[in-house]
Design an enzyme around this catalytic site. Sequence first.
Site, PDB file in Angstrom:
ATOM      1  N   THR A   1     -17.114   1.105   3.597  1.00  0.00           N
ATOM      2  CA  THR A   1     -15.683   1.377   3.743  1.00  0.00           C
ATOM      3  C   THR A   1     -15.510   2.714   4.467  1.00  0.00           C
ATOM      4  O   THR A   1     -16.458   3.483   4.600  1.00  0.00           O
ATOM      5  CB  THR A   1     -15.019   1.450   2.356  1.00  0.00           C
ATOM      6  OG1 THR A   1     -15.654   2.491   1.604  1.00  0.00           O
ATOM      7  CG2 THR A   1     -15.164   0.126   1.616  1.00  0.00           C
TER       8      THR A   1
ATOM      9  N   ASP B   1       0.847  -1.188   0.000  1.00  0.00           N
ATOM     10  CA  ASP B   1       0.000   0.000   0.000  1.00  0.00           C
ATOM     11  C   ASP B   1       0.879   1.233   0.000  1.00  0.00           C
ATOM     12  O   ASP B   1       1.979   1.212   0.572  1.00  0.00           O
ATOM     13  CB  ASP B   1      -0.907  -0.003   1.239  1.00  0.00           C
ATOM     14  CG  ASP B   1      -2.175   0.828   1.054  1.00  0.00           C
ATOM     15  OD1 ASP B   1      -2.060   2.002   0.620  1.00  0.00           O
ATOM     16  OD2 ASP B   1      -3.273   0.322   1.347  1.00  0.00           O
TER      17      ASP B   1
ATOM     18  N   CYS C   1      -6.653  -4.779  -4.119  1.00  0.00           N
ATOM     19  CA  CYS C   1      -7.735  -3.890  -3.677  1.00  0.00           C
ATOM     20  C   CYS C   1      -7.360  -2.418  -3.799  1.00  0.00           C
ATOM     21  O   CYS C   1      -8.200  -1.548  -3.512  1.00  0.00           O
ATOM     22  CB  CYS C   1      -8.109  -4.186  -2.229  1.00  0.00           C
ATOM     23  SG  CYS C   1      -8.826  -5.812  -1.945  1.00  0.00           S
TER      24      CYS C   1
ATOM     25  N   TYR D   1     -13.544   5.971 -13.439  1.00  0.00           N
ATOM     26  CA  TYR D   1     -13.634   4.826 -12.540  1.00  0.00           C
ATOM     27  C   TYR D   1     -14.284   3.635 -13.244  1.00  0.00           C
ATOM     28  O   TYR D   1     -13.781   2.509 -13.183  1.00  0.00           O
ATOM     29  CB  TYR D   1     -14.438   5.224 -11.302  1.00  0.00           C
ATOM     30  CG  TYR D   1     -14.523   4.153 -10.238  1.00  0.00           C
ATOM     31  CD1 TYR D   1     -13.406   3.820  -9.470  1.00  0.00           C
ATOM     32  CD2 TYR D   1     -15.723   3.479  -9.990  1.00  0.00           C
ATOM     33  CE1 TYR D   1     -13.490   2.843  -8.488  1.00  0.00           C
ATOM     34  CE2 TYR D   1     -15.814   2.510  -9.014  1.00  0.00           C
ATOM     35  CZ  TYR D   1     -14.688   2.191  -8.265  1.00  0.00           C
ATOM     36  OH  TYR D   1     -14.778   1.223  -7.286  1.00  0.00           O
TER      37      TYR D   1
ATOM     38  N   VAL E   1       1.649   1.025  -6.781  1.00  0.00           N
ATOM     39  CA  VAL E   1       1.307  -0.055  -7.706  1.00  0.00           C
ATOM     40  C   VAL E   1       1.434   0.350  -9.165  1.00  0.00           C
ATOM     41  O   VAL E   1       1.487  -0.515 -10.049  1.00  0.00           O
ATOM     42  CB  VAL E   1      -0.114  -0.597  -7.435  1.00  0.00           C
ATOM     43  CG1 VAL E   1      -0.190  -1.234  -6.056  1.00  0.00           C
ATOM     44  CG2 VAL E   1      -1.174   0.479  -7.617  1.00  0.00           C
TER      45      VAL E   1
END
Length: 250
Positions: free
Chosen positions: A191, A37, A80, A156, A54
Site C-alpha cells: 500500500t 472516505d 477498508c 490495531y 465512518v
Amino acid sequence: MELSSNISAVVTGGASGLGGAVVDGLLAKGVKVAILDINTPTKETDAVFCQTDVTDPESVMTALEKARKANGQERICVNCAGIAPAAKTVSRGAAHDAALFQKVINVNLVGSFNVSSQSALGMSKADTLNEDGERGVIINTASVAAFEGQIGQIAYGASKGGVAAMTIPMARDLAKLGIRVMAIAPGIFGTPMVTAFPQDVQDSLASNIPFPNRLGSPNEFAKLAMHIAENSFLNGEVIRLDGATRMQPR
C-alpha cells in the site's frame, strides 16, 4: 452475484490503498461505485465521492444517501477504512494513550460496524438478485494482526480482532435477509504507506513472507473481494490473504 452495471457498491477507504484497488476492480467490471472516505481520491475516478467520517453515524447516513441517489441501492459494501498508529501498552514509563486506543477502535471497528449496519438496512429492503434470495454482501477488512498482533499493535490488533469476531454473528443476523458477511485478513501489502518506506525496509518486510516471497499487491486484495461478491456460498468466514505469513513479535 454477477458483477455488472446492474450492481452498485460502496467502498470505505476507497480513496487509496486496498480500498482504491477494490474501487478500480469493480469499475472495470462495470459496477457503479461510490467512495466513502474522509480523504479525497488520490487520482481521477469514475466513482462517486462521498466525504465520510465512518465513526459518525450521521455522516455515514448522509454519505449513503448521496451514493444511493447517484447509483441506486448498493448490493456490495466493502469496508477498508482504517488507521494503524503504533504504541505499546507501556512505553518509556507511560501507559498507552487511552484516547489513541479509543480512536483506533472507533475508526477500524465501530466505523466498519456503522457502515455495515446501515448498508445492510438498505439492502434488506431491496429485491432479491438470484434464486438464492441474495440481496447483498458485506466485506470487512480484518488483518493478520487480529491473530498475531506485533509489539506496538495493541490497539490495531484489538480493533481488527473485533472485525474478525464480528463476521459470524453478523452473517447469522443477516442470513434470513439474504445478506452475506465476509472478512479478509490481509498480511503485508504494498500500500502507499508501505511503499513509501525505504527499499531495504520493504525488502525486510517481504523477507518473512514464505511464498510468494514479496509484498502483497492491492490488486490481489481486490480480486479476492470481487470473488467473494461473485461466489454466493462464501459467508461468515475470515479469509487470510498473506502468502502463509505468521507474524513474529516484532
